[in-house]
Scaffold this motif. Sequence first.
Motif, short mmCIF file in Angstrom:
data_model
loop_
_atom_site.label_atom_id
_atom_site.label_comp_id
_atom_site.label_asym_id
_atom_site.label_seq_id
_atom_site.Cartn_x
_atom_site.Cartn_y
_atom_site.Cartn_z
N GLU A 207 0.83 -1.19 0.00
CA GLU A 207 0.00 0.00 0.00
C GLU A 207 0.87 1.26 0.00
O GLU A 207 0.66 2.18 -0.77
CB GLU A 207 -0.91 -0.02 1.23
CG GLU A 207 -1.91 1.11 1.31
CD GLU A 207 -2.78 1.00 2.55
OE1 GLU A 207 -3.88 1.57 2.52
OE2 GLU A 207 -2.36 0.36 3.54
N TRP A 208 1.87 1.27 0.87
CA TRP A 208 2.73 2.45 0.96
C TRP A 208 3.59 2.60 -0.29
O TRP A 208 3.73 3.70 -0.82
CB TRP A 208 3.61 2.36 2.21
CG TRP A 208 4.44 3.60 2.37
CD1 TRP A 208 4.03 4.80 2.88
CD2 TRP A 208 5.81 3.77 2.01
NE1 TRP A 208 5.06 5.69 2.85
CE2 TRP A 208 6.17 5.09 2.32
CE3 TRP A 208 6.77 2.92 1.45
CZ2 TRP A 208 7.45 5.59 2.10
CZ3 TRP A 208 8.04 3.42 1.23
CH2 TRP A 208 8.37 4.74 1.55
N LEU A 209 4.17 1.52 -0.77
CA LEU A 209 5.03 1.60 -1.94
C LEU A 209 4.26 2.06 -3.16
O LEU A 209 4.75 2.88 -3.96
CB LEU A 209 5.69 0.25 -2.21
CG LEU A 209 6.78 -0.16 -1.22
CD1 LEU A 209 7.13 -1.63 -1.39
CD2 LEU A 209 8.02 0.72 -1.40
N GLY A 210 3.05 1.56 -3.33
CA GLY A 210 2.24 1.97 -4.46
C GLY A 210 1.94 3.45 -4.43
O GLY A 210 1.91 4.13 -5.47
N CYS A 211 1.74 3.97 -3.24
CA CYS A 211 1.48 5.41 -3.08
C CYS A 211 2.75 6.22 -3.29
O CYS A 211 2.76 7.22 -4.00
CB CYS A 211 0.91 5.65 -1.69
SG CYS A 211 0.85 7.37 -1.22
N ARG A 212 3.85 5.76 -2.69
CA ARG A 212 5.09 6.56 -2.69
C ARG A 212 5.66 6.72 -4.09
O ARG A 212 6.26 7.74 -4.42
CB ARG A 212 6.13 5.91 -1.76
CG ARG A 212 7.30 6.84 -1.43
CD ARG A 212 6.80 8.06 -0.71
NE ARG A 212 7.76 9.15 -0.59
CZ ARG A 212 8.06 10.02 -1.55
NH1 ARG A 212 7.53 9.89 -2.73
NH2 ARG A 212 8.90 11.00 -1.32
#
Length: 583
Positions: A207-212
């Motif tokens: 979730e975080w990597l996709g956003c970042r």
Amino acid sequence: FIKRNFNRWVATLMQGEAQGVLVPPPMPVSFDPTTIQEIQKEFDDWSAANNNRGVQLVIGNAKTGEQQTFSAGNASKGKKVSASTIFRMGGMTKIMGGMLAAIAFEEGVVRPSDPISKYIPELVAGGLTAVESVDGVTVAKPVKRELTFWDCLGMKCGFSSSQWGMGTMSAAAAISPADGVLPRLAADKCSSAMTTAKDGKLLRPAEWLGCRKQIPLIAQPGGRSYYGYDYDVLGMALARAYKKDAETLMREKIWSKLGMDSAFMSWLRTGTSPKGDVAEMYFRVPPASSFAGGAVPQGMRAGQSMWSSDVAVWDEGMWNLMGNFNYEQSDDAAYPGVSGYGEGAMMTFGDFAKFLEAFVKRGTGANGVEVVCETTWRRLLTPTVSDDEGMGFLPPFRYMDTAGDFSKQSEWRWGYAVRRSGAQSDEAGSPSYPYFPESSASVGQWFGSFGTMFKFDIESGLYGVGGENTFSAFTGSKQLGAGFIRRNFNRWVATLMQGESPGVLPPPPAPSAFDPSAVPEIQKEFDDWSRANNDRGVQLVIGNAKTGEQQTFQAGYAAKGKKVSASTIFRMGGMTKIMGGML
């Protein structure tokens, strides 16, 4: 003559093999019992005057094995702060992440120069952009190279923190590049990678990597050093390199070895309980200007002191930081978050003190277990940023003050900071910390967003960790307990160390004595030099304080007809200053 040859003479003298007779070193003094009571009274009085706000400080001396805890106030409604109270360590987690990285380098699992994308392919250079200014216009440019483990340690990846786009730091967005990076960080799910998201759960790596990936880095990799998510990414990469989850890796390599039984990474499996009492957040409501909507939310009033459980509605900009103080429970088989190495650890201050004691004792805990070898420990005392660089917040906030942790006078190391050599005063001309001299290479410190702090001095063996259970200062909340400790910490330590009971130290190894055969050889050099220079008078005294030895070399005349001798009086000149400094 003396300056040219001094170092060679000393080296020659110390080649002797005979063991010298040691003068017993002065024993470190124990904590003064009377002072302990006086300091505890200060804690009690301060808490009583501040609505029974909870506060705790652990001070220890690794050389004597002593440790003293001062506590006052409430950890939660109706429950006092105690030795079993668990606090969120916040940014103080980074020093443990730094040590774990050093262990990984020592064990050959990863190298400092290895690309992060080897373990986190979502962060491959080809898929990232970074903010740059071109002819005064801010644009997103492709990153110039891969992120490395060394970039993460020095926080040179170009990651930022969502906190800089919310709360009182919202002003930063107005003067930051017009690409809107900060507001976007604050608004989306990139905002709490290391702790809890808006639903009270840890953000999952995917979730975080996709956003970042959708947001530009605020600097090119390896450029300026900016405080951000670097240690969380470091922990994720280390965990994948070891093929373990981040919390298990930290527990195996550090926590379990030192007996830090209360420690966990803001997550517990459903059905398990913390090994202690988790503190509830207690805070003073910030002014209206600190809230995203420009008004204090319903049910609060500015300046009011509140327990987090009494808050019915949270402002959007503050919710994330509120969530950070809690921990998640889920049915996941293992730790499910990004890593938590940035600020996710929760434990008692007593357990964090075990880590500090091991750090001060060159990588070995009070229980005798070695966490890192001494060679690796020495690397932990070296900088991970360039000389004079300091630690920045974000462009253009490269520094926030003249002598603090985010300044040109600070030096970032492996998850903690020291005062750079020579950085002794602020613009007002006053020293920053009179007892713990942060310009010394042996002294380190850092803090946590939620009112926590630590300091250590390897040379003296002293360490301290403590704080409160409050709201992040970045929201505009005043961290009263942390301020109380920071204002008085050095005075308390200095007062505690005025006790007269000797501690017990293991005898140090005996140093070699001066080599007797070297003494006449050096004296001959003095005699020959004096004769070649019209019998010019010269004298040198060399001593070894550890063996009690002292040797005088002299030749020539001190006055007409009078040889240089042990009774010859010289004018010391500018050397007088060191005595003035001591006085």
